[in-house]
Scaffold this active site. Structure first.
Site, PDB file in Angstrom:
ATOM      1  N   ARG A 167       4.757 -15.948   1.758  1.00 43.22           N
ATOM      2  CA  ARG A 167       3.562 -15.167   1.405  1.00 43.22           C
ATOM      3  C   ARG A 167       2.659 -15.946   0.437  1.00 43.22           C
ATOM      4  O   ARG A 167       1.431 -15.842   0.490  1.00 43.22           O
ATOM      5  CB  ARG A 167       3.965 -13.816   0.813  1.00 43.22           C
ATOM      6  CG  ARG A 167       4.573 -12.899   1.874  1.00 43.22           C
ATOM      7  CD  ARG A 167       4.788 -11.508   1.379  1.00 43.22           C
ATOM      8  NE  ARG A 167       3.547 -10.821   1.050  1.00 43.22           N
ATOM      9  CZ  ARG A 167       3.472  -9.710   0.332  1.00 43.22           C
ATOM     10  NH1 ARG A 167       4.565  -9.156  -0.143  1.00 43.22           N
ATOM     11  NH2 ARG A 167       2.300  -9.157   0.079  1.00 43.22           N
ATOM     12  N   HIS A 209       1.417  -3.545  -8.381  1.00 42.96           N
ATOM     13  CA  HIS A 209       2.623  -3.962  -7.661  1.00 42.96           C
ATOM     14  C   HIS A 209       2.996  -5.418  -7.954  1.00 42.96           C
ATOM     15  O   HIS A 209       3.774  -6.018  -7.215  1.00 42.96           O
ATOM     16  CB  HIS A 209       2.439  -3.754  -6.149  1.00 42.96           C
ATOM     17  CG  HIS A 209       2.428  -2.302  -5.763  1.00 42.96           C
ATOM     18  ND1 HIS A 209       2.036  -1.846  -4.525  1.00 42.96           N
ATOM     19  CD2 HIS A 209       2.764  -1.194  -6.467  1.00 42.96           C
ATOM     20  CE1 HIS A 209       2.125  -0.520  -4.496  1.00 42.96           C
ATOM     21  NE2 HIS A 209       2.561  -0.102  -5.655  1.00 42.96           N
ATOM     22  N   CYS A 228      12.088 -13.699 -15.283  1.00 41.76           N
ATOM     23  CA  CYS A 228      13.549 -13.729 -15.315  1.00 41.76           C
ATOM     24  C   CYS A 228      14.080 -12.360 -14.892  1.00 41.76           C
ATOM     25  O   CYS A 228      13.488 -11.330 -15.236  1.00 41.76           O
ATOM     26  CB  CYS A 228      14.019 -14.076 -16.727  1.00 41.76           C
ATOM     27  SG  CYS A 228      15.819 -14.045 -16.888  1.00 41.76           S
ATOM     28  N   SER A 245      -3.347   2.957   3.104  1.00 39.74           N
ATOM     29  CA  SER A 245      -3.001   3.967   4.107  1.00 39.74           C
ATOM     30  C   SER A 245      -2.634   5.324   3.512  1.00 39.74           C
ATOM     31  O   SER A 245      -2.429   6.284   4.236  1.00 39.74           O
ATOM     32  CB  SER A 245      -1.851   3.450   4.978  1.00 39.74           C
ATOM     33  OG  SER A 245      -0.794   3.042   4.153  1.00 39.74           O
ATOM     34  N   ALA A 262     -14.000  -2.859   4.868  1.00 42.04           N
ATOM     35  CA  ALA A 262     -14.455  -2.919   3.475  1.00 42.04           C
ATOM     36  C   ALA A 262     -15.565  -3.956   3.292  1.00 42.04           C
ATOM     37  O   ALA A 262     -16.519  -3.725   2.550  1.00 42.04           O
ATOM     38  CB  ALA A 262     -13.279  -3.241   2.569  1.00 42.04           C
TER      39      ALA A 262
END
Ligand code: NAD
Length: 233
Positions: free
Chosen positions: A62, A112, A120, A182, A223
């Site tokens: 990612r 998030h 750590c 969503s 958007a």
């Protein structure tokens, strides 16, 4: 254009859809990185206990995708809005990429976590900037305390970051706008219910979210196209 008065306070909640036009796949959309992994095997405390290498494989992949991505018009409009509204704008994202920052936003709450930070798993050393790609069979990096270095991500089952600040901003806002989310992942999905009846509630995205009935307005579309119409290019 959306009228914003000098006394309005604007809360913006972003979801994966805001980065979709930058080429970062959404969570529930078809195709992309998420389809190749079982989410509980890469994004949960259980996954980290069971197979930290697989977790790092997923987050390294990612990181690669996100580092190649460029901010899109939605990110730029929101960065400009911060310049105009200053502290009267509260920008809260569920996204872990850094595209708001690439567009010039300075005050972003990443509820998030952040893809390019690590921390750590044992001690209270603060999260630190980190853009390494930890791919197997490399060893999981260690903290001086002996703990393992993990992605600075709020996994399923963990408590999101910045909730005190977030609820204080929700209590103050007069305009609440959710973009590209969503309306399923909690607690973000319930923010609109928290302000409903007191603030103007607006949704922006190509389809109605699961919590659409809580919004007073839905502007259907991408958007990157709708936000320049609402706020100016
Ligand atoms: P989601 O995948 O559940 O929903 C994405 C929403 O974006 C959908 O409602 C879809 O209609 C909408 N959308 C698609 N293209 C759009 C566009 N061009 N403009 C506006 N909206 C568009 O995402 P979610 O609600 O944010 O929740 C998923 C979770 O996955 C979050 O916790 C998030 O942290 C994580 N996630 C983050 C990223 C990222 O950091 N970029 C990417 C994928 C998932």
């Amino acid at each position: 254009m959306l009228p914003i008065s000098s006394t309005d306070r604007v809360f913006i909640l972003c979801g994966a859809g805001v980065s979709a036009e930058s080429g970062i796949p959404t969570f529930r959309g078809v195709g992309g990185v998420w389809r190749n992994y079982r989410i509980e095997e890469v994004a949960s405390p259980y996954a980290w206990q069971r197979d930290p290498r697989l977790v790092w494989e997923f987050y390294s992949m990612r990181r690669k995708v996100a580092s190649a991505a460029k901010a899109n018009p939605a990110h730029f409009v929101l960065a400009k809005l911060e310049q105009t509204l200053g502290e009267r704008l509260f920008l809260c994202t569920q996204n872990v990429d850094n595209l708001h920052e690439k567009a010039g936003s300075c005050r972003v709450i990443h509820m998030h976590g952040e893809l390019f930070k690590s921390r750590c798993d044992t001690c209270h050393r603060p999260p630190f900037d980190d853009s390494h790609l930890y791919e197997p069979p490399a060893e999981i990096p260690r903290c001086p305390c002996g703990g393992q270095i993990r992605p600075h991500i709020c996994w399923f089952g963990e408590v999101p970051f910045g909730l005190n600040q977030i609820y204080a901003a929700l209590d103050e806002c007069t305009i609440f706008m959710a973009i590209g989310t969503s309306g399923v992942v909690e607690p973000a999905a319930s923010f609109v219910a928290h302000v409903r009846g007191r603030a103007r509630t607006i949704y922006v995205g190509p389809e109605h979210p699961a919590n659409a009935s809580s919004f007073t307005e839905c502007h259907l579309g991408n958007a990157g196209q709708v936000l320049p119409r609402l706020f100016g290019p």
